[in-house]
Design a protein around this motif. Structure first.
Motif, PDB file in Angstrom:
ATOM      1  N   TRP A  39       9.004  13.738  -4.196  1.00  0.00           N
ATOM      2  CA  TRP A  39       7.550  13.181  -3.667  1.00  0.00           C
ATOM      3  C   TRP A  39       7.995  11.662  -3.635  1.00  0.00           C
ATOM      4  O   TRP A  39       8.244  11.025  -4.598  1.00  0.00           O
ATOM      5  CB  TRP A  39       6.412  13.660  -4.736  1.00  0.00           C
ATOM      6  N   LEU A  40       7.576  11.110  -2.533  1.00  0.00           N
ATOM      7  CA  LEU A  40       7.678   9.769  -2.270  1.00  0.00           C
ATOM      8  C   LEU A  40       6.475   9.066  -2.516  1.00  0.00           C
ATOM      9  O   LEU A  40       5.687   9.158  -1.418  1.00  0.00           O
ATOM     10  CB  LEU A  40       8.234   9.589  -0.990  1.00  0.00           C
ATOM     11  N   SER A  41       6.422   8.062  -3.320  1.00  0.00           N
ATOM     12  CA  SER A  41       5.213   7.225  -3.416  1.00  0.00           C
ATOM     13  C   SER A  41       4.999   6.393  -2.046  1.00  0.00           C
ATOM     14  O   SER A  41       6.119   6.344  -1.489  1.00  0.00           O
ATOM     15  CB  SER A  41       5.132   6.261  -4.699  1.00  0.00           C
ATOM     16  N   PRO A  42       4.071   5.771  -1.849  1.00  0.00           N
ATOM     17  CA  PRO A  42       3.637   5.328  -0.260  1.00  0.00           C
ATOM     18  C   PRO A  42       4.613   4.304  -0.110  1.00  0.00           C
ATOM     19  O   PRO A  42       5.280   3.411  -0.673  1.00  0.00           O
ATOM     20  CB  PRO A  42       2.325   4.469  -0.472  1.00  0.00           C
ATOM     21  N   PHE A  43       5.300   4.360   1.201  1.00  0.00           N
ATOM     22  CA  PHE A  43       6.076   3.301   1.975  1.00  0.00           C
ATOM     23  C   PHE A  43       5.675   2.878   3.208  1.00  0.00           C
ATOM     24  O   PHE A  43       6.459   2.575   3.952  1.00  0.00           O
ATOM     25  CB  PHE A  43       7.724   4.189   2.112  1.00  0.00           C
ATOM     26  N   PHE A  44       4.261   2.934   3.368  1.00  0.00           N
ATOM     27  CA  PHE A  44       3.628   2.818   4.847  1.00  0.00           C
ATOM     28  C   PHE A  44       3.405   1.232   4.683  1.00  0.00           C
ATOM     29  O   PHE A  44       3.368   0.688   3.740  1.00  0.00           O
ATOM     30  CB  PHE A  44       2.348   3.549   4.712  1.00  0.00           C
ATOM     31  N   VAL A  45       3.011   0.637   5.805  1.00  0.00           N
ATOM     32  CA  VAL A  45       2.830  -0.642   6.200  1.00  0.00           C
ATOM     33  C   VAL A  45       1.679  -1.033   5.076  1.00  0.00           C
ATOM     34  O   VAL A  45       0.549  -0.518   5.025  1.00  0.00           O
ATOM     35  CB  VAL A  45       2.304  -0.947   7.642  1.00  0.00           C
ATOM     36  N   SER A  46       1.880  -2.196   4.431  1.00  0.00           N
ATOM     37  CA  SER A  46       0.944  -2.457   3.445  1.00  0.00           C
ATOM     38  C   SER A  46       1.257  -3.850   3.080  1.00  0.00           C
ATOM     39  O   SER A  46       2.214  -4.401   2.996  1.00  0.00           O
ATOM     40  CB  SER A  46       1.000  -1.636   2.090  1.00  0.00           C
ATOM     41  N   PRO A  47       0.261  -4.671   2.534  1.00  0.00           N
ATOM     42  CA  PRO A  47       0.328  -6.089   2.167  1.00  0.00           C
ATOM     43  C   PRO A  47       0.702  -5.868   0.811  1.00  0.00           C
ATOM     44  O   PRO A  47       1.097  -7.197   0.050  1.00  0.00           O
ATOM     45  CB  PRO A  47      -1.019  -6.824   2.153  1.00  0.00           C
ATOM     46  N   MET A  48       0.990  -4.657   0.049  1.00  0.00           N
ATOM     47  CA  MET A  48       1.268  -4.571  -1.087  1.00  0.00           C
ATOM     48  C   MET A  48       0.768  -5.291  -2.366  1.00  0.00           C
ATOM     49  O   MET A  48       1.380  -5.599  -3.407  1.00  0.00           O
ATOM     50  CB  MET A  48       3.015  -4.998  -1.427  1.00  0.00           C
ATOM     51  N   ARG A  49      -0.523  -5.220  -2.206  1.00  0.00           N
ATOM     52  CA  ARG A  49      -1.336  -5.860  -3.363  1.00  0.00           C
ATOM     53  C   ARG A  49      -1.360  -4.771  -4.432  1.00  0.00           C
ATOM     54  O   ARG A  49      -1.436  -5.170  -5.610  1.00  0.00           O
ATOM     55  CB  ARG A  49      -2.949  -6.040  -2.973  1.00  0.00           C
ATOM     56  N   ASP A  50      -1.214  -3.562  -4.237  1.00  0.00           N
ATOM     57  CA  ASP A  50      -1.363  -2.469  -5.068  1.00  0.00           C
ATOM     58  C   ASP A  50       0.337  -1.616  -4.775  1.00  0.00           C
ATOM     59  O   ASP A  50       0.136  -0.684  -4.992  1.00  0.00           O
ATOM     60  CB  ASP A  50      -2.473  -1.697  -5.237  1.00  0.00           C
ATOM     61  N   PHE A  51       1.382  -2.393  -4.448  1.00  0.00           N
ATOM     62  CA  PHE A  51       2.513  -1.765  -4.080  1.00  0.00           C
ATOM     63  C   PHE A  51       2.464  -0.646  -3.355  1.00  0.00           C
ATOM     64  O   PHE A  51       3.179   0.336  -3.503  1.00  0.00           O
ATOM     65  CB  PHE A  51       3.204  -1.711  -5.237  1.00  0.00           C
ATOM     66  N   GLY A  52       1.677  -0.790  -2.064  1.00  0.00           N
ATOM     67  CA  GLY A  52       1.699   0.377  -1.161  1.00  0.00           C
ATOM     68  C   GLY A  52       0.691   1.278  -1.313  1.00  0.00           C
ATOM     69  O   GLY A  52       0.180   2.107  -0.474  1.00  0.00           O
ATOM     70  N   TYR A  53      -0.051   1.318  -2.380  1.00  0.00           N
ATOM     71  CA  TYR A  53      -1.350   2.171  -2.568  1.00  0.00           C
ATOM     72  C   TYR A  53      -2.680   1.424  -1.921  1.00  0.00           C
ATOM     73  O   TYR A  53      -3.619   1.904  -1.937  1.00  0.00           O
ATOM     74  CB  TYR A  53      -1.898   2.544  -3.999  1.00  0.00           C
ATOM     75  N   ASP A  54      -2.337   0.337  -1.197  1.00  0.00           N
ATOM     76  CA  ASP A  54      -3.176  -0.278  -0.322  1.00  0.00           C
ATOM     77  C   ASP A  54      -2.644  -0.240   1.049  1.00  0.00           C
ATOM     78  O   ASP A  54      -1.743  -1.272   1.459  1.00  0.00           O
ATOM     79  CB  ASP A  54      -3.470  -1.783  -0.652  1.00  0.00           C
ATOM     80  N   VAL A  55      -3.023   0.848   1.822  1.00  0.00           N
ATOM     81  CA  VAL A  55      -2.234   0.952   2.932  1.00  0.00           C
ATOM     82  C   VAL A  55      -2.986   0.193   4.157  1.00  0.00           C
ATOM     83  O   VAL A  55      -4.272   0.453   4.419  1.00  0.00           O
ATOM     84  CB  VAL A  55      -2.245   2.595   3.241  1.00  0.00           C
ATOM     85  N   GLN A  56      -2.188  -0.316   5.034  1.00  0.00           N
ATOM     86  CA  GLN A  56      -2.571  -1.061   6.163  1.00  0.00           C
ATOM     87  C   GLN A  56      -2.283  -0.221   7.530  1.00  0.00           C
ATOM     88  O   GLN A  56      -3.223  -0.201   8.264  1.00  0.00           O
ATOM     89  CB  GLN A  56      -1.795  -2.354   6.343  1.00  0.00           C
ATOM     90  N   ASN A  57      -1.355   0.553   7.539  1.00  0.00           N
ATOM     91  CA  ASN A  57      -1.060   1.341   8.825  1.00  0.00           C
ATOM     92  C   ASN A  57      -0.565   2.683   8.086  1.00  0.00           C
ATOM     93  O   ASN A  57       0.644   2.696   7.692  1.00  0.00           O
ATOM     94  CB  ASN A  57      -0.178   0.796   9.687  1.00  0.00           C
ATOM     95  N   TYR A  58      -1.378   3.890   8.006  1.00  0.00           N
ATOM     96  CA  TYR A  58      -0.746   5.134   7.600  1.00  0.00           C
ATOM     97  C   TYR A  58       0.301   5.612   8.192  1.00  0.00           C
ATOM     98  O   TYR A  58       1.105   6.450   7.965  1.00  0.00           O
ATOM     99  CB  TYR A  58      -2.009   5.978   7.661  1.00  0.00           C
TER     100      TYR A  58
END
Ligand code: GLC
Ligand code: MG
Length: 594
Positions: free
Chosen positions: A93-112
């Motif tokens: 299981w990969l924690s998020p690697f989607f486009v994100s400003p990384m305020r919550d290190f990827g759990y704030d997704v900008q583009n899914y």
């Protein structure tokens, strides 16, 4: 010479031909039947991969950096799949690697539907998938449906009141406010609802001149799941990744997906706004039954891509009733009992209760699972003491159901302590220098320790979080070479777990009060199923050693063979007398009962 034609005109020939045809038909029938019976047999008891695999959670930032920027990435993960496969793990299981400003290190997704450049490209993801396929490792992605980044296109458009997007988020005018509301347009939030990370869950938007609701950071606005268009968008996200042939999803923060539509109500009994979110009852902002309808929709999207796609849901502190609703909706709710209800003073009796509670009331088709750590919780070594690392790996891998192992736990990594100024986690930085330690999740996110080279082989650059200074002792390379290291024991456990005795959902605990005069130490249970071997697991979770424990009655035999030994002086492959077992704290055995 008689031609074959002539020969076949005789009655004898006809007879021979008939027999031959009959034989051929019979053979075909038998072959088809056997084939079918076999297939049928398989179909009666097919266990999908997610029931028999260990799930291994990778936090991409911290696993392996390939390009020297100090942050882990997809190529790094791909290069380390050999390690994952050696562990005996069947799914990642990969924690998020989607486009994100990384305020919550990827759990704030900008583009899914794209990869953040920090982690690589979509092509890197494809290569990772290919490599995983080759190694027979399933890939599970993190899916964050409750909120997006405030820098997403959807939020941008919503904040500007675009007709299509304006209801994509939870907007509210708030109430009149006469003093002290200069910065919020003379308005105040409509109620007292709190963010998980502290403070009001409402944030004023000067652009929209309204408040928006955010269960987490104010840079993570909650999506309005009551809007069908939002639901459709999310399903498209699932389809996008299913077309990339991913094997399933871990769905994030589901219980927050709906809030009361009546925003004039306050949640009662909330402590002051910077106190502990978890301590209070959030009946107006969590666990709405509308969640189940959405889960069912997702399930059917997944089913369109194959019946064995896995959906596992983050689900802290839910009642058994809610748990069952998740199952009914086609998702497996993560079972966090070992994280939430065990503490250092929980003795064997208490552990048995915690485990039994989470298994009880599971209907026939509800598959159990256990999790011992993740990116939001302190590591096992720190919660229970380093002497219990193997014991907990033993417990996790021998309990019924799907186990989830967090990266680093197989080698016994420890939390890394970061000063306030080193802290990166927003959940920690929301608090001050005295309180941040209670909230920061950086300690369990320190870089993976591969070897004893600088930065533990994680990066050639400067790691985004400092590597734990114990890396020269605790690392994969060293433990790979050391007999009975944490890693060695983990691998042995993963291997024995493949025995069919461990693949069903039942466990029989030995009656603890029968075990010894001091019943608080030894946890012991049997794993078996009809037609397979019988294993006895015995672990000392007490604080002192247990002497001469007699397990023969519960095991139904006085003899066994040690197959995995964690820390004790018993030897693997040797016989053990089940009437006299002595183990210290943190020591454990898997025994094949004879
Ligand atoms: C989940 C994640 C956590 C994240 C939060 C907000 O709880 O596990 O890491 O901060 O959701 O997305
Ligand atoms: Mg990198």
């Amino acid at each position: 010479m008689a031609s074959s034609k002539n020969f076949c005109e005789s009655t004898k020939c006809l007879f021979v031909v008939l027999i031959a045809v009959a034989a051929a038909v019979a053979t075909i029938c038998v072959v088809t039947l056997t084939d079918e019976t076999l297939r049928e047999k398989k179909a009666v008891n097919p266990q999908p991969w997610w029931q028999t695999s260990i799930v291994y959670q990778i936090y991409p930032r911290s696993f392996q950096d390939s390009d020297g920027d100090g942050t882990g990435d997809l190529e790094g993960i791909k290069d380390r799949l050999g390690y994952v496969s050696d562990l005996g793990v069947g799914a990642v299981w990969l924690s998020p690697f989607f486009v994100s400003p990384m305020r919550d290190f990827g759990y704030d997704v900008q583009n899914y539907t794209d990869v953040d450049p920090l982690f690589g490209t979509l092509d890197d993801f494809k290569h990772l998938m290919e490599e995983a396929k080759q190694k027979n490792i399933k890939i599970i992605l993190d899916f964050v449906p409750n909120h997006t980044s405030n820098e997403s296109y959807w939020f941008y458009m919503s904040e500007r009141g675009d007709w299509h997007y304006r209801d994509y988020y939870v907007w509210n005018d708030g109430t009149n406010c006469s003093t002290g509301c200069k910065d919020t347009g003379g308005r105040r939030p409509p109620n007292n609802w709190l963010s998980v990370f502290g403070g009001s869950a409402w944030k004023w938007s000067g652009i929209r001149q309204k408040f928006y609701y955010h269960a987490f950071l104010d840079s993570q606005p909650d999506l309005n799941l009551r809007n069908q268009a939002v639901q459709d968008e999310l399903k498209e996200v699932l389809k996008f990744w299913l077309r990339q042939e991913v094997d399933g999803f871990r769905a994030d923060a589901l219980k927050f997906m709906f809030e009361s539509e009546n925003v004039t109500q306050n949640e009662l009994g909330l402590k002051d706004s910077f106190a502990w979110y978890e301590d209070d009852d959030h009946n107006l902002t969590t666990n709405f039954p509308e969640i189940y309808g959405i889960l069912k929709d997702w399930r059917s999207v997944l089913d369109d891509f194959g019946k064995d796609k896995f959906l596992i849901a983050e689900s802290y502190g839910i009642s058994n009733e809610i748990r069952n609703e998740y199952y009914e909706s086609g998702a497996v709710p993560f079972n966090f009992a070992l994280i939430q209800y065990l503490n250092d003073s929980c003795n064997a009796m208490c552990m048995k209760t915690v485990i039994n509670d989470s298994l009880s009331g599971l209907k026939e088709n509800y598959w159990p699972n256990f999790v011992i750590g993740n990116h939001d919780n302190s590591r096992v070594a720190n919660r229970f003491g380093p002497e219990t690392i193997d014991a907990f790996n033993m417990l996790l891998l021998t309990l019924p159901g799907t186990p989830t192992t967090y990266y680093g736990e197989a080698i016994g990594m420890r939390d890394t302590m970061y000063s306030y100024s080193e802290t990166k986690d927003p959940a920690g930085l929301q608090f001050n220098e005295t309180l941040y330690l209670e909230h920061t999740r950086d300690p369990e996110r320190s870089p993976m320790q591969w070897d004893d080279s600088p930065n533990a082989g994680f990066t050639n650059g400067t790691p985004w979080l400092r590597v734990n200074s114990n890396y020269k002792i605790i690392n994969v390379k060293r433990e790979n070479r050391t007999k009975n290291s944490h890693l060695d024991i983990y691998k042995q456990l993963a291997k024995i777990r493949q025995n069919s005795a461990f693949t069903d959902k039942y466990v029989k605990f030995l009656n603890i009060s029968d075990i010894d005069e001091n019943p608080s130490k030894i946890l012991s249970y049997i794993r078996t199923r009809p037609g397979s071997d019988k294993y006895l697991v015995v672990i000392n979770f007490g604080h002192r050693y247990a002497n001469d424990v007699d397990l023969s009655e519960g095991a139904g035999s006085s003899k066994g063979e040690v197959v995995v030994n964690a820390m004790s002086s018993y030897k693997v492959n040797t016989e053990i007398d089940l009437k006299h077992i002595t183990l210290s704290r943190g020591q454990g055995l898997v025994i094949k009962v004879k």
